[in-house]
Design a protein around this motif. Structure first.
Motif, mmCIF file in Angstrom:
data_model
loop_
_atom_site.group_PDB
_atom_site.id
_atom_site.type_symbol
_atom_site.label_atom_id
_atom_site.label_comp_id
_atom_site.label_asym_id
_atom_site.label_seq_id
_atom_site.Cartn_x
_atom_site.Cartn_y
_atom_site.Cartn_z
ATOM 1 N N TYR A 107 -39.674 -85.573 -25.378
ATOM 2 C CA TYR A 107 -39.872 -85.086 -23.877
ATOM 3 C C TYR A 107 -40.300 -86.293 -23.273
ATOM 4 N N MET A 143 -37.394 -88.354 -16.527
ATOM 5 C CA MET A 143 -36.299 -88.698 -15.995
ATOM 6 C C MET A 143 -36.506 -89.198 -14.537
ATOM 7 N N TRP A 144 -35.522 -89.958 -13.689
ATOM 8 C CA TRP A 144 -35.669 -90.123 -12.493
ATOM 9 C C TRP A 144 -34.434 -90.749 -11.859
ATOM 10 N N PRO A 197 -33.873 -81.254 -13.723
ATOM 11 C CA PRO A 197 -32.617 -81.943 -13.890
ATOM 12 C C PRO A 197 -31.587 -81.891 -12.564
ATOM 13 N N ASP A 243 -35.442 -84.634 -23.561
ATOM 14 C CA ASP A 243 -34.581 -85.632 -23.226
ATOM 15 C C ASP A 243 -33.072 -85.527 -22.892
ATOM 16 N N ALA A 246 -31.614 -85.395 -19.528
ATOM 17 C CA ALA A 246 -31.690 -86.718 -18.990
ATOM 18 C C ALA A 246 -30.126 -87.356 -19.321
ATOM 19 N N GLN A 292 -26.701 -88.727 -17.432
ATOM 20 C CA GLN A 292 -26.074 -90.027 -17.362
ATOM 21 C C GLN A 292 -24.697 -89.780 -17.767
ATOM 22 N N VAL A 350 -29.182 -91.699 -12.987
ATOM 23 C CA VAL A 350 -30.737 -91.533 -13.520
ATOM 24 C C VAL A 350 -31.009 -92.309 -14.857
ATOM 25 N N LYS A 351 -32.221 -92.416 -15.194
ATOM 26 C CA LYS A 351 -32.663 -93.073 -16.032
ATOM 27 C C LYS A 351 -33.734 -92.006 -16.727
ATOM 28 N N PHE A 352 -34.256 -92.488 -18.250
ATOM 29 C CA PHE A 352 -35.054 -91.809 -18.833
ATOM 30 C C PHE A 352 -35.935 -92.630 -19.663
ATOM 31 N N TYR A 397 -39.136 -92.447 -22.859
ATOM 32 C CA TYR A 397 -40.147 -91.596 -23.635
ATOM 33 C C TYR A 397 -41.402 -92.168 -23.523
#
Length: 440
Positions: A132, A135-136, A213, A228, A231, A235, A241-243, A245
């Motif tokens: 978990y 993401m952005w 998402p 996870d 994201a 991608q 987007v990036k992620f 942890y």
């Protein structure tokens, strides 16, 4: 013996010999919290591998799925339960709604990190691992000049106000696990403080986990708290987007189980075997899914940058997730979050914004009395109506049955917790506004 009787007897003998020849035809019904992006590839692959079988996928969020199995147990028409949250399986197991089955797959380790992949009693099996995090949308972050977050507490910073989204834990099993992971990783009081401070920056709280998402992918919101694979699949689909942890996270298995008194038990067992077979595990690598296989050998076929919890010991190492603790207080934690955050979001955001404004003023011109007021305001926001011990006590947990009808005690507790939060957010906002006046 007439020829057609002999033929029928031969077929029956073959069915008894193989154990599944007849049962693996027809319909296999699965209740799942997973979206079509996940279920469709598995449905197609399983039906191709088992001609004559139709996988009937019924989508419900995790809590709704658990309640459905409870309510229909007297006339059960479901063969499988398939979801992420291990504590949901513990609830079903505890109520006698699952049937033990040991998959035939080989090469599956006992644990992923410190967490068992399968139920020790054999009532449910892990088929994929998940962590978990955050993401952005890179374009959104760049356009709004927002930094890349690395930990949960980063999202509590003033710069992220109104830029973050999350699903309600009462509506999403994966979000519930995220909330529980933070509570276990940081402790009850500090964990709720973090959750309140981050939630005060939310733009929205969605009803379904995949709503987050979707909002990040489209740029409706910049940052999302997600499992996870949301994201990773975004991608793979080309979204910018990036992620990450965060330090306080865990890696736990998503699970599948045969439902007690399944109409097509052999077909259900065949689906479990397929999920954990090498062919089924490879389906997890498809762009629309992108989950972490529980078979370490399958990572050899994964893209070069694919996270591998069997080789990267830092993934989920910080939190040793206790499913028994989570299961015991599951309903309580969900209702607490709803009553103190989801249904009080506007009041929480108003208090949070007032605190941010006061702290910004104090950064320019310090004032001891104003700073003390801001500290009091933060403590009021973080305050919770019950302790960890109370949350797990029979007196509290017994009020939340998970049924359709609320009992009087549940309604009473919800009202108390809602009033508690509303009063303290108002007090916090007033103190922060007074601090702002004194800082000017």
């Amino acid at each position: 013996m007439p020829r057609h009787y002999a033929a029928a007897a031969a077929l029956i003998g073959a069915a008894l010999f193989t154990g599944v020849a007849f049962a693996q035809t027809g319909k296999v019904t699965v209740v799942t919290s997973f979206s079509k992006d996940v279920t469709d590839p598995f449905k197609q692959a399983f039906e191709k591998a088992h001609p004559g079988v139709t996988l009937d996928v019924q989508n419900r969020n995790t809590n709704a799925g658990v309640k459905y199995l409870e309510e229909t147990k007297a006339n059960n028409q479901v063969d499988l339960f398939w979801a992420s949250a291990p504590d949901a399986f513990e609830v079903l197991k505890g109520k006698g709604l699952l049937e033990a089955y040991k998959p035939k797959a080989e090469g599956i380790p006992d644990k992923i990190g410190s967490y068992p992949i399968n139920d020790p009693d054999g009532f449910y099996s892990g088929f994929a691992a998940s962590g978990y995090g955050i993401m952005w949308n890179e374009r959104y972050a760049k356009a709004n000049e927002l930094p890349e977050p690395k930990d949960w507490q980063d999202l509590a910073k003033p710069v992220y106000f109104d830029h973050v989204a999350m699903a309600a834990p009462s509506r999403s099993g994966t979000t519930h696990l995220t909330i529980e992971t933070i509570l276990q990783g940081e402790g009850w009081e500090k964990g709720w403080r973090t959750l309140k401070e981050v939630s005060g920056n939310f733009r929205q709280i969605t009803e379904r986990s995949f709503g987050v998402p979707e909002a990040v992918n489209s740029g409706q919101v910049g940052f999302g708290i997600v499992i996870d694979f949301f994201a990773f699949s975004s991608q793979a689909s080309g979204f910018p987007v990036k992620f990450v942890y965060p330090t306080v996270t865990t890696i736990v298995p998503a699970n599948v189980a045969v439902v007690a008194n399944a109409p097509n038990k052999a077909g259900a067992q065949a689906f479990v075997d397929y999920l954990i077979s090498p062919a089924g595990q490879e389906v997890l690598l498809e762009p629309s899914i992108r989950r972490l296989p529980v078979n370490p050998a399958v990572y050899d076929k994964a893209p070069a940058d694919y996270p591998n919890p069997f080789k990267d010991p830092s993934l989920g190492a910080r939190v040793k997730f206790d499913v028994e603790v989570s299961e015991k207080r599951s309903n309580v934690v969900d209702v607490l979050y709803d009553q103190t955050v989801t249904f009080q979001l506007d009041a929480l955001k108003a208090a949070t914004k007032a605190i941010h404004d006061a702290e910004a003023a104090l950064a320019k011109k310090d004032n001891a009395e104003a700073r003390a007021l801001v500290s009091e305001a933060r403590d009021l926001v973080a305050a919770m109506p019950i302790t960890a011990e109370q949350a797990a006590s029979p007196e509290i947990t017994g009020a939340f049955t998970g049924g359709k009808e609320k009992g009087a005690r549940q309604a009473e507790l919800e009202q108390q917790w809602s009033a508690f939060a509303k009063e303290r957010y108002a007090q916090a906002q007033a103190k922060a506004e007074e601090a702002l006046k004194r800082a000017r």
